[in-house]
Design an enzyme around this catalytic site. Sequence first.
Site, short mmCIF file in Angstrom:
data_model
loop_
_atom_site.label_atom_id
_atom_site.label_comp_id
_atom_site.label_asym_id
_atom_site.label_seq_id
_atom_site.Cartn_x
_atom_site.Cartn_y
_atom_site.Cartn_z
N ARG A 184 -0.77 -2.75 -6.68
CA ARG A 184 -0.99 -3.80 -5.66
C ARG A 184 -2.01 -4.83 -6.17
NH1 ARG A 184 -1.27 -4.98 0.05
NH2 ARG A 184 -3.40 -5.39 0.74
N ARG A 198 0.86 -1.18 0.00
CA ARG A 198 0.00 0.00 0.00
C ARG A 198 0.90 1.23 0.00
NH1 ARG A 198 -2.12 -3.54 3.96
NH2 ARG A 198 -4.22 -4.32 3.49
N HIS A 215 -2.70 1.97 -6.06
CA HIS A 215 -3.31 0.72 -5.60
C HIS A 215 -3.52 -0.26 -6.74
CE1 HIS A 215 -4.58 -0.70 -1.69
NE2 HIS A 215 -5.57 -1.35 -2.24
N HIS A 218 -4.29 -9.39 4.26
CA HIS A 218 -5.74 -9.38 4.39
C HIS A 218 -6.16 -10.17 5.63
CE1 HIS A 218 -6.49 -8.59 -0.19
NE2 HIS A 218 -6.21 -7.50 0.49
#
Length: 368
Positions: A318, A225, A315, A341
């Site tokens: 990612r 991030r 993003h 996550h």
Amino acid sequence: MKTITVTSAIWKKKGVVLLQFGYDRALIELVKTLSKAKWSSEKKAWFIPYSEDILDQLLTHFKGKVWLDYSDFDQIKQEQIPATLPELASDLAQEIGKFVAWMQNKRYAESTIKTYSQSLSLFFRFTNNKKPVEIITEDLENFHQNYILRRKYSVSFQSQVINAVKLYFSNKQKRKLEPEGIERPKKPKQLPHVLSKEEVKDILLAHKNIKHRTMLSLIYACGLRRSELINLRLEDVESKRGLLRVNDGKGAKDRIVPISKKVIDMLREYYKLEMPLTYLFEGAKAGHTYSPKSLENVLNQAVKKVGMKKKPTLHWLRHSYATHLLESGTDLRYIQELLGHKSSKTTEIYTHVSTKSLGQIKSPFDDL
């Protein structure tokens, strides 16, 4: 071809687009052909009202006439534009300060604390600084109906404001606001944007500046991030083990991700040239983190250099990292760990954008 620099700003509580260029009579006359274009001596620029499609309108209007430099142009969200509300009363500001202290003691994330305190301030201002003990459920329903919905705020903004107000009253006022008239719509399930490997390669090779190239490469190579990249410290790179330690990621989670030898070599080359002191990537001031906005600009400049029509964000790199891992056969459980996550359901969304299985499906159209 002459150039006009296009940027966005919130000015006098309104969203505007600024058009800046050196004095040029022909350009001035051209800008005057824009509807509602006005000159600001304060900003030393021409400006027009902001709208979501304003950039496309400008590109069409000036096509073939001037070159538009919009590398620093940012979309303005509706919730960023201030409403005409009274200033927050001092006693309520103190009350919010106590709420912030409570959240800090509960170890809420700094981003959540900032969002909730701003949301609560907005609610108090909407009620004309009504005392918390006098606020009732109908006040929250009125705020929702006549402020959030009328201004067409997003579903996520609606949820965060209501959550902030309810949290404050349940924990600081010891009573619950349970608005029956507020429907909580489901957040739209939007698929992540994914770039092809060729597109990623073009972006990563666009910059000659080793620092810029290394920052973008590390985001993609490790699925980082933006905040995780700019907060990396020198000791977080374990080059001998080929690992990168990501500290205090989203949800206050630490994780370890592998770094390829190719990326480590790039980092070594970068370090020899830049010699950062504390953080892996530092800003203009030594020992301080790189600016998030500057990092966004690094990507925008790379996209502009390669002539890409898409408008990717950091993003997207990612998302592309996760999808490319999945397409190369990496188990979804490992991808979940690499991305940090909490739930596997979050990671499973990449199965919907992977072309590995979808590409094997034969369309019935081919049999016609």
